[in-house]
Scaffold this motif. Structure first.
Motif: not given
Length: 451
Positions: A364, A433, A436
């Motif tokens: 990320e 993070a 995702n």
């Protein structure tokens, strides 16, 4: 009776004749040898030695190097020229510090000069045994103080060791491993390198900062940095590391390739433990690890390299997991997977789960594709032998996400913030993070369901 006397009388002159014949033949051979040596000088045979050396002053180092291949006699004369005060003064240029005005171009010129000089010495000493070559070359180069391990008072502003390294690389290029072993052993005896390395790897990190810097500069500038072929670089790095136990190998690797201060060039030991670092600080370590893993060198197995990575992550104390994860990513897929698979095999699922979290965080932050982290987790899952173990591992990953987020949230709420407010920024990156990461997991799950 008469015939006997006559026969004995006639034998003596014949023997004398044969002896005198051998003597004359021997003299002819000597004259022939001298004339042959002179003939190999070509048109130079008519010149006195002093005039021959004056002519050499007008030739470039590359031209002299080419001339050395004409004949053994010419090569011998060139060796004598190098040993003279005028030849030594001209060839061993020592303008290693006066780089302010001409800058980079001057540095490139000096390196190129010593590349040509290395080729000259390589050709001139071609017929000598390796040991004799090294002794002769050391005798010539010992006049240059900046070529010595601690010979320069300002090593960070000196081109001496890089030029010495360029010379050495050109000299030994193409030599077989046995000869290169002899070169390394010769340098170790010359510099007492093993004793110096022992001092820094067996003492407290940072307690001998100047010696750490000297070792780093010597290993990088002289032994490693000038090699183009990865196998050559790996060979010399192996010579440096392999004599030591794995704990000392990790320390030495950090000294040679770890982060350094931009002010004085000294090793920054607390860089990996005090806070997240950037790729620049880790790239040298990652490249070295990848080189040892990927290069076909018998001294290193995959287990050796993974053990080295594991040991490196606690030098000088345990690293932040984010820095450890960044090192694994920079080291490449094979090393990253093998490192994580070893934890799965050894029953360290909790550590492995936290590593997955920080791999996602680094992806990320550093803008890597998050599906890489998910695919790495999938690959590691297959290492577990049963479905129950795989399910437990996935549960550990989710628990690790929750715990790390709560730890960062607690740090933010405690109000212990720095000027850059890094605690809040880290929490922000980790939440993104996690989102995702799970998005990629859902994509994989939905795609597999639809098919």
């Amino acid at each position: 009776m008469t015939s006997i006397v006559s026969t004995s009388f006639t034998l003596i002159p014949n023997q004398k004749f044969r002896r005198s014949n051998r003597l004359s033949n021997h003299c002819c051979n000597i004259l022939g040898s001298d004339s042959q040596n002179l003939s190999t000088l070509g048109d130079f045979k008519a010149l006195p030695l002093e005039l021959f050396q004056i002519i050499l002053e007008y030739l470039s180092v590359k031209d002299i190097s080419m001339l050395s291949m004409v004949s053994k006699t010419i090569s011998h004369r060139l060796i004598n020229y190098i040993s003279t005060s005028s030849g030594s003064r001209r060839l061993l240029q020592q303008d290693f510090h006066n780089l302010e005005l001409s800058g980079r171009r001057r540095g490139c010129y000096m390196l190129e000069h010593y590349r040509s000089l290395g080729l000259l010495f390589k050709r001139c000493t071609l017929l000598l045994p390796t040991k004799e070559r090294l002794k002769y070359i050391h005798k010539i180069l010992s006049e240059v103080s900046c070529f010595k391990f601690s010979g320069c008072g300002i090593p960070m502003q000196c081109l001496g060791l890089p030029c010495y390294g360029m010379f050495l690389q050109t000299l030994t290029a193409g030599w077989d491993e046995l000869e290169c072993h002899r070169v390394y052993n010769f340098l170790c005896e010359l510099t007492n390198l093993p004793r110096k390395v022992q001092t820094v790897v067996c003492s407290k990190p940072g307690s001998a900062r100047k010696l750490e810097l000297r070792i780093r500069l010597f290993c990088r500038s002289v032994l490693l940095d000038h090699w183009i072929q990865r196998s050559d670089f790996a060979f010399w790095l192996t010579r440096i590391l392999k004599p030591w136990p794995i704990v000392n190998q990790a320390r030495l690797l950090y000294i040679i390739f770890g982060p350094i201060s931009s002010q004085d060039g000294q090793v920054v030991w607390q860089k990996m433990t005090e806070g997240p670092t950037d790729e620049t600080s880790l790239k040298g370590l990652a490249d070295a690890i990848k080189l040892l893993y990927d290069t076909d060198i018998k001294e290193w197995t995959a287990d050796d390299v993974i053990s080295l990575v594991d040991e490196l992550s606690v030098v000088p104390q345990e690293w932040l997991l984010e820095n450890n994860a960044r090192l694994l990513i920079l080291s490449g897929n094979n090393i990253c997977f093998t490192f994580m698979a070893s934890k799965a095999v050894n029953g360290r699922a909790n550590e492995l789960a936290r590593m997955i979290v920080f791999l996602a965080l680094v992806c990320e932050k550093d803008l890597y594709c998050m599906d890489w982290a998910v695919k790495m987790m999938q690959k590691v899952c297959k290492v577990f032998s049963t479905q129950v173990e795989r399910n437990n591992f996935l549960q550990n990953v989710e628990n690790a996400f929750a715990r790390v987020i709560m730890d960062m949230l607690q740090s933010v709420m405690s109000g212990d913030r720095d000027e850059e407010d890094s605690s809040f920024l880290n929490l922000f990156h980790l939440v993104n993070a996690q989102a995702n990461f799970h998005k990629e997991v859902l994509y994989i799950a939905m795609n597999s369901t639809s098919t």
